[in-house]
Design an enzyme around this catalytic site. Sequence first.
Site, short mmCIF file in Angstrom:
data_model
loop_
_atom_site.label_atom_id
_atom_site.label_comp_id
_atom_site.label_asym_id
_atom_site.label_seq_id
_atom_site.Cartn_x
_atom_site.Cartn_y
_atom_site.Cartn_z
N TYR A 44 30.09 19.17 -25.47
CA TYR A 44 30.18 20.58 -25.87
C TYR A 44 28.78 21.21 -25.90
O TYR A 44 27.77 20.50 -25.85
CB TYR A 44 30.87 20.70 -27.23
N VAL A 69 44.46 31.01 -25.58
CA VAL A 69 43.71 32.17 -25.09
C VAL A 69 44.59 32.98 -24.14
O VAL A 69 44.68 34.21 -24.24
CB VAL A 69 42.41 31.76 -24.36
N ARG A 103 51.15 25.94 -14.50
CA ARG A 103 51.40 24.74 -13.69
C ARG A 103 52.86 24.29 -13.71
O ARG A 103 53.19 23.29 -13.09
CB ARG A 103 50.53 23.58 -14.20
N GLY A 122 35.97 28.26 -19.68
CA GLY A 122 36.46 26.91 -19.92
C GLY A 122 36.54 26.18 -18.60
O GLY A 122 36.44 26.79 -17.53
N PHE A 174 31.30 33.16 -20.50
CA PHE A 174 31.44 33.64 -21.88
C PHE A 174 31.58 32.45 -22.82
O PHE A 174 32.31 31.49 -22.53
CB PHE A 174 32.67 34.55 -22.04
#
Length: 326
Positions: free
Chosen positions: A55, A155, A175, A240, A264
């Site tokens: 991270y 999100v 998916r 992400g 972001f």
Amino acid sequence: MKTQQVLRHHAFGEAGAVLRLEWLPIPEPKAGEVQVRLLVAAINPSDYGRMNGRYGHLPSLPAVAGREGVGVVEALGAGVKGVVCGQRVRFSDAGAWQTFCCLPADALVFVPEEIPTDQAAMAFINPPTAHCLLSQYMDLKAGDWIVQNAGNSAVGLAVIQMAKAMGVRTVSQVRREALVEPLKALGADVVVLEGSGWEASVADLTGQQGLRLALNSVGGASAIAQLKVLEAGGTQVTFGGMTGEAVRFPTRYIIFNDLRMLGFWWDAYCQKAQGGAVDAIMASVFKMFTDGSLRLPIAGKYSFSEYKEALAHHESPRLGKILLTP
Ligand SMILES: NC(=O)c1ccc[n+]([C@@H]2O[C@H](COP(=O)([O-])OP(=O)(O)OC[C@H]3O[C@@H](n4cnc5c(N)ncnc54)[C@H](OP(=O)(O)O)[C@@H]3O)[C@@H](O)[C@H]2O)c1
């Protein structure tokens, strides 16, 4: 000495391998602090990033895992004014998977009474991220179209509901066919299946209107598909990387369509934001939870002692968050 259950790791590695259920002393509030008891915490992909060491910022070890949760004020340290025991607040973002923590009284985030506790546990990371993605990069107007992948993520579901409230229309990549109707029921305009060749018919899906903004939290082929459908001058925001694959770009689309690729990170936004911007975003998120225009589904709820099942459920295909309770 009173003790509490915590989910902690002593090394960086895969969550299932490093996470342990341990007993630690319950912290007592110092002057200016309050003691908070966890009600419900959420499991997020960034919890895995903090545990596996990949991270953007990492805790010192050993570290209590988890970043998002809601708790109730249990005790006040000396000198604390304006806080009442029983008020619900955001739990520690530096270790949400523990039963008690102490927080500075002057930095508490209070949760409005009307918001259900389980929803509040999911309110602090993904909804404000969705809010920023929809507001920080362009002046979206009612009738504009955007595209996002991981449409069934927290999100993604917040983006669908916030865009709906703005009159902005969404193409959501998913998916699994089984997600199409549930996403439409939450307000999604168009839901497409990854790998189905949806890019070729996107103009028909949007009534020949261009896609101005692409939101990418997946990477790989999914992100490239977005770049191919963006209108000239469009922007892709990456926040992400669920595939773990690098975000490659198709050169000719970038050049001939003059695309912009940006990143972001909510944590960095919170660090840099000034003038109450974060409070204003949280107030807007709380308002949507309060008036019912934002709801996030829950796929499962587990106690700390069931954490292995909780992680396994989080890692499976699902629609909704996995929650943890002490
Ligand atoms: N930058 C920031 O500030 C910020 C803030 C919040 C969240 N995020 C990021 O946003 C993303 C979503 O977070 P969340 O909490 O909303 O997620 P979530 O609710 O836990 O859902 C995870 C999503 O990732 C998808 N996914 C998992 N593995 C995948 C793979 N290998 N390939 C493609 N899709 C995959 C899942 O789809 P399936 O159901 O098909 O598996 C699901 O849509 C994450 O990458 C997270 O790190 C970033």
